[in-house]
Design an enzyme around this catalytic site. Structure first.
Site, PDB file in Angstrom:
ATOM      1  N   HIS A 200      -3.314  -1.338  -3.220  1.00 17.52           N
ATOM      2  CA  HIS A 200      -2.297  -0.380  -2.794  1.00 17.52           C
ATOM      3  C   HIS A 200      -2.907   0.958  -2.400  1.00 17.52           C
ATOM      4  O   HIS A 200      -2.354   1.687  -1.580  1.00 17.52           O
ATOM      5  CB  HIS A 200      -1.200  -0.260  -3.852  1.00 17.52           C
ATOM      6  CG  HIS A 200      -0.316  -1.470  -3.867  1.00 17.52           C
ATOM      7  ND1 HIS A 200      -0.457  -2.482  -4.771  1.00 17.52           N
ATOM      8  CD2 HIS A 200       0.674  -1.853  -3.015  1.00 17.52           C
ATOM      9  CE1 HIS A 200       0.421  -3.439  -4.497  1.00 17.52           C
ATOM     10  NE2 HIS A 200       1.122  -3.084  -3.445  1.00 17.52           N
ATOM     11  N   ARG A 307       8.827   0.232   1.051  1.00 17.04           N
ATOM     12  CA  ARG A 307       8.395  -0.021  -0.337  1.00 17.04           C
ATOM     13  C   ARG A 307       9.055   1.019  -1.250  1.00 17.04           C
ATOM     14  O   ARG A 307       8.471   2.060  -1.544  1.00 17.04           O
ATOM     15  CB  ARG A 307       6.873   0.089  -0.455  1.00 17.04           C
ATOM     16  CG  ARG A 307       6.084  -1.034   0.203  1.00 17.04           C
ATOM     17  CD  ARG A 307       4.593  -0.849  -0.054  1.00 17.04           C
ATOM     18  NE  ARG A 307       3.816  -2.047   0.214  1.00 17.04           N
ATOM     19  CZ  ARG A 307       3.189  -2.306   1.357  1.00 17.04           C
ATOM     20  NH1 ARG A 307       3.254  -1.466   2.364  1.00 17.04           N
ATOM     21  NH2 ARG A 307       2.484  -3.416   1.494  1.00 17.04           N
ATOM     22  N   ARG A 343      13.140  -2.813   0.473  1.00 16.99           N
ATOM     23  CA  ARG A 343      12.727  -3.750  -0.571  1.00 16.99           C
ATOM     24  C   ARG A 343      13.098  -3.167  -1.924  1.00 16.99           C
ATOM     25  O   ARG A 343      12.807  -2.003  -2.198  1.00 16.99           O
ATOM     26  CB  ARG A 343      11.218  -4.012  -0.509  1.00 16.99           C
ATOM     27  CG  ARG A 343      10.776  -5.056  -1.515  1.00 16.99           C
ATOM     28  CD  ARG A 343       9.337  -5.460  -1.348  1.00 16.99           C
ATOM     29  NE  ARG A 343       8.435  -4.398  -1.725  1.00 16.99           N
ATOM     30  CZ  ARG A 343       7.114  -4.492  -1.640  1.00 16.99           C
ATOM     31  NH1 ARG A 343       6.565  -5.592  -1.142  1.00 16.99           N
ATOM     32  NH2 ARG A 343       6.344  -3.504  -2.000  1.00 16.99           N
ATOM     33  N   GLU A 441       5.700 -14.442  -1.120  1.00 16.96           N
ATOM     34  CA  GLU A 441       4.383 -13.947  -1.529  1.00 16.96           C
ATOM     35  C   GLU A 441       3.845 -14.692  -2.753  1.00 16.96           C
ATOM     36  O   GLU A 441       2.789 -14.367  -3.264  1.00 16.96           O
ATOM     37  CB  GLU A 441       4.406 -12.432  -1.773  1.00 16.96           C
ATOM     38  CG  GLU A 441       5.514 -11.939  -2.656  1.00 16.96           C
ATOM     39  CD  GLU A 441       5.611 -10.408  -2.722  1.00 16.96           C
ATOM     40  OE1 GLU A 441       4.685  -9.713  -2.276  1.00 16.96           O
ATOM     41  OE2 GLU A 441       6.635  -9.914  -3.231  1.00 16.96           O
ATOM     42  N   ASN A 464      -0.395 -10.091   1.434  1.00 18.09           N
ATOM     43  CA  ASN A 464      -1.318  -9.463   0.468  1.00 18.09           C
ATOM     44  C   ASN A 464      -1.281 -10.213  -0.854  1.00 18.09           C
ATOM     45  O   ASN A 464      -2.312 -10.554  -1.429  1.00 18.09           O
ATOM     46  CB  ASN A 464      -0.930  -8.008   0.214  1.00 18.09           C
ATOM     47  CG  ASN A 464      -0.824  -7.214   1.493  1.00 18.09           C
ATOM     48  OD1 ASN A 464      -1.426  -7.579   2.481  1.00 18.09           O
ATOM     49  ND2 ASN A 464      -0.053  -6.146   1.467  1.00 18.09           N
ATOM     50  N   ASP A 465      -0.061 -10.436  -1.331  1.00 17.60           N
ATOM     51  CA  ASP A 465       0.061 -11.160  -2.597  1.00 17.60           C
ATOM     52  C   ASP A 465      -0.064 -12.663  -2.396  1.00 17.60           C
ATOM     53  O   ASP A 465      -0.582 -13.360  -3.263  1.00 17.60           O
ATOM     54  CB  ASP A 465       1.397 -10.823  -3.279  1.00 17.60           C
ATOM     55  CG  ASP A 465       1.308  -9.495  -4.009  1.00 17.60           C
ATOM     56  OD1 ASP A 465       0.327  -9.291  -4.736  1.00 17.60           O
ATOM     57  OD2 ASP A 465       2.208  -8.656  -3.835  1.00 17.60           O
ATOM     58  N   ARG A 475      -6.409  -8.822  -5.746  1.00 16.62           N
ATOM     59  CA  ARG A 475      -6.550  -8.125  -4.454  1.00 16.62           C
ATOM     60  C   ARG A 475      -7.212  -6.766  -4.575  1.00 16.62           C
ATOM     61  O   ARG A 475      -7.642  -6.176  -3.590  1.00 16.62           O
ATOM     62  CB  ARG A 475      -5.175  -8.002  -3.762  1.00 16.62           C
ATOM     63  CG  ARG A 475      -4.193  -7.160  -4.529  1.00 16.62           C
ATOM     64  CD  ARG A 475      -2.778  -7.369  -4.025  1.00 16.62           C
ATOM     65  NE  ARG A 475      -2.343  -6.311  -3.139  1.00 16.62           N
ATOM     66  CZ  ARG A 475      -1.077  -6.131  -2.761  1.00 16.62           C
ATOM     67  NH1 ARG A 475      -0.136  -6.958  -3.189  1.00 16.62           N
ATOM     68  NH2 ARG A 475      -0.742  -5.150  -1.977  1.00 16.62           N
ATOM     69  N   CYS A 512       4.881  -9.056   6.688  1.00 21.65           N
ATOM     70  CA  CYS A 512       4.810  -7.613   6.435  1.00 21.65           C
ATOM     71  C   CYS A 512       3.592  -7.252   5.598  1.00 21.65           C
ATOM     72  O   CYS A 512       3.391  -6.105   5.241  1.00 21.65           O
ATOM     73  CB  CYS A 512       6.084  -7.111   5.762  1.00 21.65           C
ATOM     74  SG  CYS A 512       6.331  -7.804   4.119  1.00 21.65           S
TER      75      CYS A 512
HETATM   76  C1  PEP Z   1       2.481  -8.120   0.268  1.00 18.59           C
HETATM   77  O1  PEP Z   1       2.277  -8.561  -0.866  1.00 18.59           O
HETATM   78  O2  PEP Z   1       1.948  -8.601   1.289  1.00 18.59           O
HETATM   79  C2  PEP Z   1       3.385  -6.975   0.470  1.00 18.59           C
HETATM   80  C3  PEP Z   1       3.749  -6.596   1.680  1.00 18.59           C
HETATM   81  O3  PEP Z   1       3.797  -6.291  -0.630  1.00 18.59           O
HETATM   82  P1  PEP Z   1       2.876  -5.269  -1.453  1.00 18.59           P
HETATM   83  O4  PEP Z   1       1.608  -5.049  -0.657  1.00 18.59           O
HETATM   84  O5  PEP Z   1       3.644  -4.009  -1.649  1.00 18.59           O
HETATM   85  O6  PEP Z   1       2.636  -6.005  -2.731  1.00 18.59           O
HETATM   86 MG    MG Z   2       3.525  -7.933  -2.498  1.00 20.50          MG
END
Ligand code: PEP
Ligand code: MG
Length: 574
Positions: A200, A307, A343, A441, A464-465, A475, A512
Site C-alpha cells: 500500500h 479506497r 469500496r 481478490e 494485488n491481493d 505483497r 482495479c
Molecule cells: C487489490 O487487491 O488489487 C486491490 C485493488 O485492493 P487493495 O490494493 O486496496 O488491497
Molecule cells: Mg485488495
C-alpha cells in the site's frame, strides 16, 4: 555520510525520476513534522525547541526525584544522565544552529542532530559510551513528544517546500497510515528498505504521482540526512551522492520523461478504442476525495475504486456518518453523473486503524475488510447510510472487498437494505437503484465465480491481493517479491475465468489492481478480454496510448494460445 557514489537496487514502485536531498525518517521521526520554516520565524522556532528541552529536562529531574525508595539505584542515575544530556550544548545549541542556518523546523533539527550524535556514539571504542547512543535517542524521542504535544503541533507531517532543494523521504518502511501524514507534503520521492511493488506504500506513492523505489534493504544504512539522491522510479534504482556526470545524465532523463508526459496530454480527450474498434472503459482509483478532480482531468470516465479506508486511518476517532457522507458526496458531485465506485472499508492486513494492533497471527488472512465490517454492524451501517445518501447526488456503486463466501454477499445485501430502511425512517434521499459488486481478490471466488456473477451487478478483480493469495506471497515482503508474479498461469487463468463468467452473465468485469495501470501489461489484459480498467489517474494516459496501438482480437488469440503453458507468459510474444 557516503561521499562516494553508491547505487542501490530495489523495486520500481512509482514511475518517474527525482533528484533531491535525503530526509531520513526514523520510526519516531515519522510521528512528527518535517518542514522548512520562514527565515523570519527562526527565533520563535528556536524558542519553541528550547522550551521543549527545558520541559523535558524538568520532567526527567522530577521523575528522578519522585522515584520510590525501593527503586534500583541505577534507575535514578539513568534519569540524571538523561536530564544532563538535555542541558548539554550538543542538544541545546547544535539544533538551534540548524534552525537558524538551514531553517529546519524544531523537530527536524532535533532528529537531524540526534542522528549525528547517535553515529558518533555508536563509533566509540568504549562500550559504555557506545551504549549512550540509545540514551540520546531516548531523550530526543521524549523531547519530540513534548513538541508534538504542544497544541500548535497537531498538524500532520508537512513540508512547506520553502527550501531550494527537493526533499526525498528515506525510511525503513512507511506504513500506509504514515503515508497519509506524508501526503500533501511536497516530497519529491519516497525510498524504503521494505515494501513490495504492490504494497500500500507503493500504491499511495503512485496516487501522489511521485517516484518511489521500495525493497532497497539497506537505504537507511547508507543514506544520511542531506545526501544527494537520484531516485530512478523506472529502473528501481537509487543513487546516493552521484557524480556530476551522472547528475547531468539524469537531468536529461528527467527532461525526456517530462516531455513524454507532456506529449501524452494530446490524447487526453481521445476515446480509448483499439485498432479493431473495441471501446475500452478507463476509470480511476482514488484514496482521497480530493483526487477525484485529477481523475477527471486525466480523462477518467468514472471512479472504479475509491479506497474508503483512507478516510478512517491515522486518527483517534472514526469518521461518523455525516463526515463520510460529505466525503463521498463531494466525489460524486465532482464526477458529475459518472459512476463512482465506493469500496466499503477494507481495513486490516497492513492498513490498521489508529490504536488497533493486529491481533491476528497473520493479518492478511485475518479479520480484514468485509469480515471486519460484518463483525461491527453499527460501524458498517453508518458507512452504508453515508454511501446511500451520496447516491442521491449522482451515480454511486457499492464495492465489497475480500468476498469469499456467498453468505457474505447476502449479509452485505441485507445490511444495505437495512441502511435503506434507516434512511426511509429519517426521510433522507438515496438513489432508487444502486449497483452492488464484489472484489475478486481471493482465489475461492474467482474459481467459483458463476453464482457471484449472477447475483451481483458487477465484479472488480483486485489483482494485488489475488496474486498474493494465489501464490502465497506477502505483497509487502521484498524477500519474496521476485515470486510475486502477475504473469503466473494460475493468476492469468483466474482472471480469464472471471472475465468470461462476467461476459456470460452479462455483468461488467474490471481490473482495479495495480496490473491495470501497468502499461507493460495492457496488451496482456486486452488479450484476456478485459474491457474495463481502473487505475491511478497518473497511469491513465500511458495505458490509453497502448490501447490505441493494440489490436484486441489478435491479442486474444495469442493470449488464449499461451494460457495453458506451465511457465509464466512471455510478454514479448504478444
Ligand atoms: C487489490 O487487491 O488489487 C486491490 C485493488 O485492493 P487493495 O490494493 O486496496 O488491497
Ligand atoms: Mg485488495
Amino acid at each position: 555520510m557516503a561521499d562516494t557514489m553508491l547505487t542501490l537496487h530495489g523495486l520500481a514502485a512509482s514511475r518517474g525520476y527525482a533528484v533531491g536531498r535525503a530526509v531520513v525518517l526514523g520510526a519516531a521521526a515519522l510521528e512528527v513534522s518535517h518542514y522548512r520554516i520562514a527565515p523570519e520565524d527562526a527565533e520563535s522556532e528556536c524558542a519553541r525547541l528550547s522550551d521543549a528541552l527545558t520541559r523535558a529536562h524538568e520532567e526527567f529531574l522530577r521523575l528522578a526525584d519522585q522515584l520510590p525508595p525501593d527503586s534500583p539505584r541505577e534507575l535514578g542515575a539513568l534519569l540524571q544522565v538523561h536530564a544532563m544530556l538535555l542541558v548539554d550544548p550538543m542538544l541545546t545549541q547544535e539544533p538551534l544552529d540548524l534552525i537558524r542556518q538551514k531553517h529546519y523546523n524544531a523537530e527536524w533539527a532535533l532528529t537531524a542532530q540526534g542522528q549525528i550524535l547517535g553515529e558518533q556514539f555508536a563509533a566509540m571504542s568504549d562500550e559504555y559510551l557506545r551504549e549512550r547512543s540509545s540514551d540520546v535517542r531516548h531523550v530526543i524521542e521524549r523531547v519530540l513528544q513534548v513538541l508534538v504535544g504542544a497544541p500548535e503541533m497537531s498538524t500532520p507531517l508537512a513540508c512547506s517546500g520553502q527550501g531550494d532543494d527537493a526533499l526525498i523521504v528515506v525510511a525503513h518502511d512507511i506504513a500506509p497510515a504514515d503515508m497519509v501524514k506524508l501526503r500533501g507534503a511536497q516530497f519529491a520521492a519516497f525510498v524504503t528498505d521494505l515494501g513490495g511493488a504492490t504494497s500500500h506504500t507503493a500504491i499511495v506513492a503512485r496516487s501522489m504521482g511521485v517516484p518511489a523505489v521500495v525493497g532497497l534493504n539497506h537505504i537507511c544504512q547508507f543514506a544520511n540526512d542531506g545526501d544527494i539522491l537520484i531516485v530512478d522510479g523506472e529502473a528501481g534504482v537509487v543513487l546516493i551522492n552521484p557524480s556530476p556526470a551522472v547528475l547531468i545524465e539524469y537531468a536529461e532523463r528527467q527532461a525526456g520523461y517530462a516531455a513524454d508526459r507532456a506529449s501524452l496530454t494530446l490524447i487526453k480527450d481521445t476515446p480509448p478504442v483499439t485498432l479493431d474498434g473495441i471501446r475500452i472503459g478507463l476509470q480511476a482509483n482514488i484514496e482521497w476525495p480530493e483526487e477525484a478532480a485529477s481523475a477527471l482531468a486525466a480523462g477518467a470516465e468514472g471512479i472504479g475504486l475509491f479506497r474508503s479506508e483512507f478516510l478512517f486511518m491515522n486518527r483517534a476517532d472514526l469518521p461518523d456518518e455525516e463526515e463520510q457522507y460529505a466525503a463521498y458526496a463531494s466525489v460524486v458531485r465532482t464526477m458529475a453523473g459518472r459512476p463512482v465506485t465506493i469500496r466499503t472499508l477494507d481495513i486490516g492486513s497492513d492498513k490498521t486503524l489508529d490504536g488497533e494492533q493486529a491481533v491476528s497471527t497473520n493479518p492478511a488472512l485475518g479479520e480484514r475488510a468485509v469480515r471486519y465490517c460484518l463483525a461491527r454492524p453499527d460501524m458498517f451501517a453508518s458507512q452504508l447510510r453515508a454511501i446511500l445518501r451520496a447516491s442521491a447526488h449522482g451515480h454511486v456503486r457499492i464495492l465489497l472487498p475480500m468476498i469469499a463466501h456467498m453468505h457474505e454477499v447476502h449479509a452485505c445485501l441485507a445490511a444495505i437494505d437495512s441502511a435503506r430502511r434507516d434512511l426511509d425512517a429519517r426521510g433522507q434521499a438515496y438513489a432508487a437503484h444502486i449497483e452492488v459488486g464484489a472484489m475478486v481478490e481471493i482465489p475461492a471466488i474467482a474459481i467459483a465465480i458463476e453464482p457471484f456473477a449472477d447475483t451481483l451487478d458487477f465484479l472488480s478483480i483486485g489483482t494485488n491481493d489475488l496474486i498474493q493469495y494465489t501464490l502465497a506471497i506477502d505483497r509487502a515482503d521484498p524477500s519474496v517479491a521476485r515470486l510475486y508474479d502477475p504473469l503466473h498461469p494460475a493468476v492469468l487463468r483466474l482472471i480469464a475465468h472471471t472475465i468470461n463468467a462476467g461476459a456470460r452473465a452479462g455483468k461488467p468485469v474490471s481490473v482495479c489492481g495495480e496490473m491495470a495501470g501497468d502499461v507493460t501489461l495492457t496488451r496482456l489484459l486486452l488479450g484476456l478480454g478485459l474491457t474495463h480498467f481502473s487505475m491511478h489517474a497518473q497511469q491513465m494516459l500511458d495505458v490509453k496510448r497502448e490501447i490505441l496501438r493494440a489490436h484486441s482480437n489478435a491479442l486474444r488469440t495469442r493470449v488464449a494460445a499461451s494460457l495453458n503453458r506451465a511457465e509464466s507468459i512471455d510478454l514479448a510474444l504478444l
